[in-house]
Design a protein around this motif. Structure first.
Motif, PDB file in Angstrom:
ATOM      1  N   ARG A  60       0.828  -1.207   0.000  1.00  0.00           N
ATOM      2  CA  ARG A  60       0.000   0.000   0.000  1.00  0.00           C
ATOM      3  C   ARG A  60       0.861   1.256   0.000  1.00  0.00           C
ATOM      4  N   ARG A  76      -5.588  -1.592  -6.054  1.00  0.00           N
ATOM      5  CA  ARG A  76      -6.011  -0.403  -5.317  1.00  0.00           C
ATOM      6  C   ARG A  76      -7.432  -0.572  -4.798  1.00  0.00           C
ATOM      7  N   ALA A  80      -8.308  -0.669  -0.890  1.00  0.00           N
ATOM      8  CA  ALA A  80      -9.288   0.293  -0.381  1.00  0.00           C
ATOM      9  C   ALA A  80     -10.417  -0.417   0.358  1.00  0.00           C
ATOM     10  N   GLU A  84     -11.396   0.092   4.277  1.00  0.00           N
ATOM     11  CA  GLU A  84     -12.750   0.499   4.651  1.00  0.00           C
ATOM     12  C   GLU A  84     -13.409  -0.523   5.557  1.00  0.00           C
TER      13      GLU A  84
END
Length: 221
Positions: A60, A76, A80, A84
């Motif tokens: 990351r 990505r 993500a 989250e």
């Protein structure tokens, strides 16, 4: 119906249409060749950097310039989603299900978007490849109809009178075939490239899932 239109105008109009088809075909061939070369180039660079990282946290932290290409965008999206999911304290419909299924769904949604980008323009190539010969044939048929009408009106059936107009009309069919061949070959070639790159994306999704599931999906890297 077409008697007031000269054979030259019909053939010329057909040739202009075929010229437009040819311009679109070669524009797509150049663009798609560049697109697939660029995807392969960025996928190779990203693979080396991503799988060379010790952990997902290190991956990351890779520079933004590394995250280019289809595989990078899929990664990505997966990173993500992991971030989250860890930051969400309450359950909602978005996170209903097992983490592995939700992560897989998120990755495959992004992969489908990448596939749509790769397939863009292929329908146009297929359409040109299938319709260009008929456009040329249409011009030839109308041209021959006018030629026959003019020959009948002149009352002469000599070879000089017959061969010229009919030969001009047949040019449209020949050009239609010449336009269709590159379009069909390009379509088949790029369709093969789409399948190969999709297989690479599917392998990357599987490998990413294994890397993500080897750690606790709800803990920080």
């Amino acid at each position: 119906m077409f008697h007031d239109i000269s054979p030259t105008a019909i053939v010329d109009g057909t040739l202009y249409i075929l010229l437009a088809f040819s311009v679109v075909t070669w524009t797509l061939i150049i663009f798609k060749s560049w697109q697939f070369w660029k995807n392969s180039y960025w996928n190779r660079l990203f693979n080396g950097a991503f799988w060379g990282s010790a952990t997902l946290a290190d991956a990351r932290a890779l520079p933004a310039s590394t995250f280019k290409g289809p595989q990078a965008r899929i990664a990505r999206q997966g990173l993500a989603w992991l971030t989250e999911s860890r930051q969400t304290s309450t359950k909602n419909l978005k996170f209903s299900g097992t983490p592995s299924e939700l992560l897989e769904q998120s990755l495959f949604v992004q992969m489908q978007e990448e596939q749509h980008l790769m397939e863009s323009g292929l329908t146009m190539l297929a359409s040109i490849g299938s319709t260009a010969p008929f456009v040329g044939l249409f011009g030839t048929v109308l041209g021959i109809m006018h030629a026959m009408h003019d020959i009948t009106a002149s009352g002469s059936t000599s070879l000089d009178v017959v061969a010229g107009p009919i030969g001009d009309a047949l040019v449209a069919t020949a050009i239609g075939i010449a336009v269709a061949v590159p379009a069909v070959l390009a379509y088949n070639f790029f369709l093969r490239r789409v399948k190969l790159q999709r297989a690479g994306l599917e392998n990357f999704v599987t490998s990413f899932m294994h890397a993500a599931l080897s750690t606790d999906l709800h803990s920080k890297d």
